[in-house]
Design an enzyme around this catalytic site. Structure first.
Site, PDB file in Angstrom:
ATOM      1  CG  HIS A 266      39.585 121.602  74.411  1.00  8.51           C
ATOM      2  ND1 HIS A 266      40.031 122.869  74.650  1.00  8.51           N
ATOM      3  CD2 HIS A 266      39.270 121.076  75.611  1.00  8.51           C
ATOM      4  CE1 HIS A 266      40.003 123.083  75.955  1.00  8.51           C
ATOM      5  NE2 HIS A 266      39.542 122.013  76.559  1.00  8.51           N
ATOM      6  CG  ASP A 317      34.693 115.641  79.971  1.00  5.65           C
ATOM      7  OD1 ASP A 317      34.813 115.415  81.175  1.00  5.65           O
ATOM      8  OD2 ASP A 317      34.436 116.761  79.505  1.00  5.65           O
TER       9      ASP A 317
HETATM   10  N1  ACO Z   1      31.767 116.046  67.541  1.00  6.20           N
HETATM   11  C1  ACO Z   1      31.659 116.307  66.222  1.00  6.20           C
HETATM   12  N2  ACO Z   1      32.071 117.451  65.669  1.00  6.20           N
HETATM   13  C2  ACO Z   1      32.616 118.366  66.499  1.00  6.20           C
HETATM   14  C3  ACO Z   1      32.776 118.151  67.871  1.00  6.20           C
HETATM   15  C4  ACO Z   1      32.319 116.932  68.379  1.00  6.20           C
HETATM   16  N3  ACO Z   1      32.435 116.661  69.691  1.00  6.20           N
HETATM   17  N4  ACO Z   1      33.353 119.215  68.433  1.00  6.20           N
HETATM   18  C5  ACO Z   1      33.558 120.080  67.448  1.00  6.20           C
HETATM   19  N5  ACO Z   1      33.118 119.568  66.272  1.00  6.20           N
HETATM   20  C6  ACO Z   1      33.155 120.213  64.982  1.00  6.20           C
HETATM   21  C7  ACO Z   1      31.964 121.148  64.840  1.00  6.20           C
HETATM   22  O1  ACO Z   1      30.836 120.501  64.270  1.00  6.20           O
HETATM   23  C8  ACO Z   1      32.542 122.197  63.911  1.00  6.20           C
HETATM   24  O2  ACO Z   1      32.591 121.660  62.612  1.00  6.20           O
HETATM   25  P1  ACO Z   1      32.233 122.575  61.338  1.00  6.20           P
HETATM   26  O3  ACO Z   1      33.290 123.655  61.358  1.00  6.20           O
HETATM   27  O4  ACO Z   1      32.320 121.620  60.230  1.00  6.20           O
HETATM   28  O5  ACO Z   1      30.862 123.107  61.632  1.00  6.20           O
HETATM   29  C9  ACO Z   1      33.984 122.328  64.387  1.00  6.20           C
HETATM   30  O6  ACO Z   1      34.315 121.050  64.936  1.00  6.20           O
HETATM   31  C10 ACO Z   1      34.174 123.410  65.449  1.00  6.20           C
HETATM   32  O7  ACO Z   1      33.292 123.134  66.532  1.00  6.20           O
HETATM   33  P2  ACO Z   1      32.701 124.194  67.550  1.00  6.20           P
HETATM   34  O8  ACO Z   1      31.508 123.639  68.236  1.00  6.20           O
HETATM   35  O9  ACO Z   1      32.541 125.519  66.854  1.00  6.20           O
HETATM   36  O10 ACO Z   1      33.891 124.337  68.552  1.00  6.20           O
HETATM   37  P3  ACO Z   1      33.788 125.062  69.941  1.00  6.20           P
HETATM   38  O11 ACO Z   1      35.151 125.555  70.236  1.00  6.20           O
HETATM   39  O12 ACO Z   1      32.708 126.080  69.970  1.00  6.20           O
HETATM   40  O13 ACO Z   1      33.323 123.916  70.923  1.00  6.20           O
HETATM   41  C11 ACO Z   1      33.252 122.153  72.402  1.00  6.20           C
HETATM   42  C12 ACO Z   1      34.145 123.225  71.761  1.00  6.20           C
HETATM   43  C13 ACO Z   1      32.036 122.819  73.075  1.00  6.20           C
HETATM   44  C14 ACO Z   1      34.058 121.441  73.461  1.00  6.20           C
HETATM   45  C15 ACO Z   1      32.794 121.180  71.301  1.00  6.20           C
HETATM   46  O14 ACO Z   1      33.900 120.541  70.742  1.00  6.20           O
HETATM   47  C16 ACO Z   1      31.781 120.163  71.822  1.00  6.20           C
HETATM   48  O15 ACO Z   1      30.599 120.461  71.900  1.00  6.20           O
HETATM   49  N6  ACO Z   1      32.260 118.949  72.201  1.00  6.20           N
HETATM   50  C17 ACO Z   1      31.388 117.932  72.734  1.00  6.20           C
HETATM   51  C18 ACO Z   1      31.112 118.198  74.217  1.00  6.20           C
HETATM   52  C19 ACO Z   1      32.321 117.947  75.079  1.00  6.20           C
HETATM   53  O16 ACO Z   1      33.003 116.937  74.941  1.00  6.20           O
HETATM   54  N7  ACO Z   1      32.560 118.876  76.011  1.00  6.20           N
HETATM   55  C20 ACO Z   1      33.691 118.779  76.958  1.00  6.20           C
HETATM   56  C21 ACO Z   1      34.704 119.830  76.622  1.00  6.20           C
HETATM   57  S1  ACO Z   1      36.114 119.716  77.632  1.00  6.20           S
HETATM   58  C22 ACO Z   1      35.587 120.238  79.138  1.00  6.20           C
HETATM   59  O17 ACO Z   1      34.766 121.083  79.276  1.00  6.20           O
HETATM   60  C23 ACO Z   1      36.083 119.569  80.264  1.00  6.20           C
END
Ligand code: ACO
Length: 380
Positions: A266, A317
């Site tokens: 998140h 989710d």
């Molecule tokens: N699975 C694996 N690793 C993850 C995930 C994930 N779902 N989410 C974040 N990470 C990791 C990233 O790889 C990154 O690791 P690193 O620093 O080693 O490269 C770190 O955590 C930070 O991740 P970001 O993508 O930079 O975080 P951001 O704040 O940009 O993204 C997001 C948040 C888009 C929700 C992301 O966690 C994601 O893509 N999750 C999966 C999709 C999802 O579930 N979306 C629903 C969100 S809630 C909503 O909208 C209702």
């Protein structure tokens, strides 16, 4: 040719991470792991309020008295009846069209039948907000039934919104336990600060555009798999992990390949998403009666593997996907369910943005070229 520098050296905050773009008094997702609706911790509201009570809170910034709630509920249920051209248009939507695309189009289409056409006073905007809170789930239920070539029942005035929504989706009177789940699920999805779709709605509203246009922007934004599309992807993942003994290998494989696990992570929360414990609880309590305990078991295992390896938590989710599946809703409709409750947050934010009267228009850092010599088309 020269690179731009100096005058346009704005600081770029990639993804607007941590940038506050406005003030709001609607909901507060505290990064330390609590969520507040107009000052109330959701832990105090879930199970002790009904969905419309919280919807009223978001629109009017106070909890309703019993009479106010009754009036609000009646207004909403009355508005669940859609104009005939909208019903026709939903039925005629091509089957190749994604359900989320139909919802986006029909919300825009509703603007053509707005009884307050061209009136932009605050009372007219509140009437529009109430109509949209009722009409979005009604569109979703109508589409759900038409995709199955089944008639959609008319909303019943003695039912509340979540009860009617489930009744219209399923075509039969819902069990009390399912209605209870709907109230909780819808309340947990109702609003969440300046998330991407809400921000999109606010940008559109900040130009003084109408509410239908702003909600249409929000739906287009919610559709993406990084936002509201994630719950559908969670269900696809759970379907793909057919054999539980392959679960660990499957999840570790995704992480090895640096793939995102849907339903995890998140932007705001650095700890557990405060909605997860409620959603996990809903699934835990009801999965046995819905026959989906095998999915709950899978989810718990995935949660542990992802936490042990990446120290990240499930977001709204993850367990919502299993809750919706347990209610018998098919996965391509999960984002539409999300929109059916988040509509309250969107309209509350649109009303707040109208009150703020400021155009949301950020700047950029230009990194392109300048001073290029123009060559007419015949000489290129
Ligand atoms: N699975 C694996 N690793 C993850 C995930 C994930 N779902 N989410 C974040 N990470 C990791 C990233 O790889 C990154 O690791 P690193 O620093 O080693 O490269 C770190 O955590 C930070 O991740 P970001 O993508 O930079 O975080 P951001 O704040 O940009 O993204 C997001 C948040 C888009 C929700 C992301 O966690 C994601 O893509 N999750 C999966 C999709 C999802 O579930 N979306 C629903 C969100 S809630 C909503 O909208 C209702």
């Amino acid at each position: 040719m020269r690179r731009m520098s100096g005058k346009d050296d704005n600081v770029v905050v990639r993804g607007l991470r941590g940038v506050a773009v406005g003030e709001s008094g609607i909901s507060y997702p505290d990064p330390n792991g609590t969520l507040h609706y107009v000052g109330y911790n959701i832990d105090d509201l879930i199970d002790r309020t009904v969905y419309e009570e919280v919807a009223y809170l978001l629109i009017h910034k106070k909890l309703p008295k019993m009479q106010e709630l009754d009036k609000f509920r009646t207004e909403i249920v009355t508005e669940m009846k859609l104009p005939d051209p909208i019903l026709e248009s939903i039925k005629n939507a091509p089957l190749t069209c994604l359900p989320m695309d139909v919802l986006r189009t029909e919300v825009s289409h509703l603007g053509e039948y707005d009884p307050d056409h061209k009136i932009f006073s605050e009372p007219a905007n509140i009437r529009r907000a109430v109509r949209l809170i009722a009409q979005v789930p009604a569109i979703v239920a109508t589409l759900y039934r038409s995709r199955r070539e089944e008639p959609v029942p008319a909303p019943k005035k003695e039912f509340d919104l979540p009860q009617n929504f489930l009744y219209m989706l399923k075509g039969s009177f819902p069990e009390d336990s399912a209605v209870k789940v709907m109230h909780r699920l819808m309340t947990l999805h109702i609003d969440h600060g300046f998330n991407a779709s809400t921000f999109a709605a606010r940008v559109t509203a900040s130009t003084n555009s109408d509410m239908y246009s702003a909600v249409t922007s929000a739906i287009g934004t919610l559709k993406g798999p990084l936002h509201g599309g994630a719950s559908e992807k969670v269900m696809e993942m759970l379907d793909e992990i057919y054999f539980e003994d392959k679960l660990e290998e499957y999840i570790q494989g995704l992480l090895d390949d640096k793939k995102k696990i849907m339903g995890f992570g998140h932007r705001v929360y650095k700890t557990q998403d405060p909605r997860t414990k409620h959603l996990r609880g809903i699934v835990e309590n009801f999965c046995y009666s819905f026959g989906t305990s095998y999915l709950y078991e899978k989810c718990k295992k995935i949660e542990k593997i992802v936490y042990d390896r990446k120290k990240i938590y499930p977001n709204v989710d993850f367990y919502a996907a299993v809750a919706l599946y347990s209610l018998g809703i098919s996965k391509e409709f999960f984002p539409l369910f999300f929109a059916s409750s988040r509509i309250v947050g969107w309209v509350a934010h649109i009303l707040e943005q109208y009150g703020d009267a400021v155009l949301l228009r950020p700047s950029q850092k230009y990194v392109g070229e300048l001073g290029r010599v123009f060559v007419p088309i015949g000489q290129r």
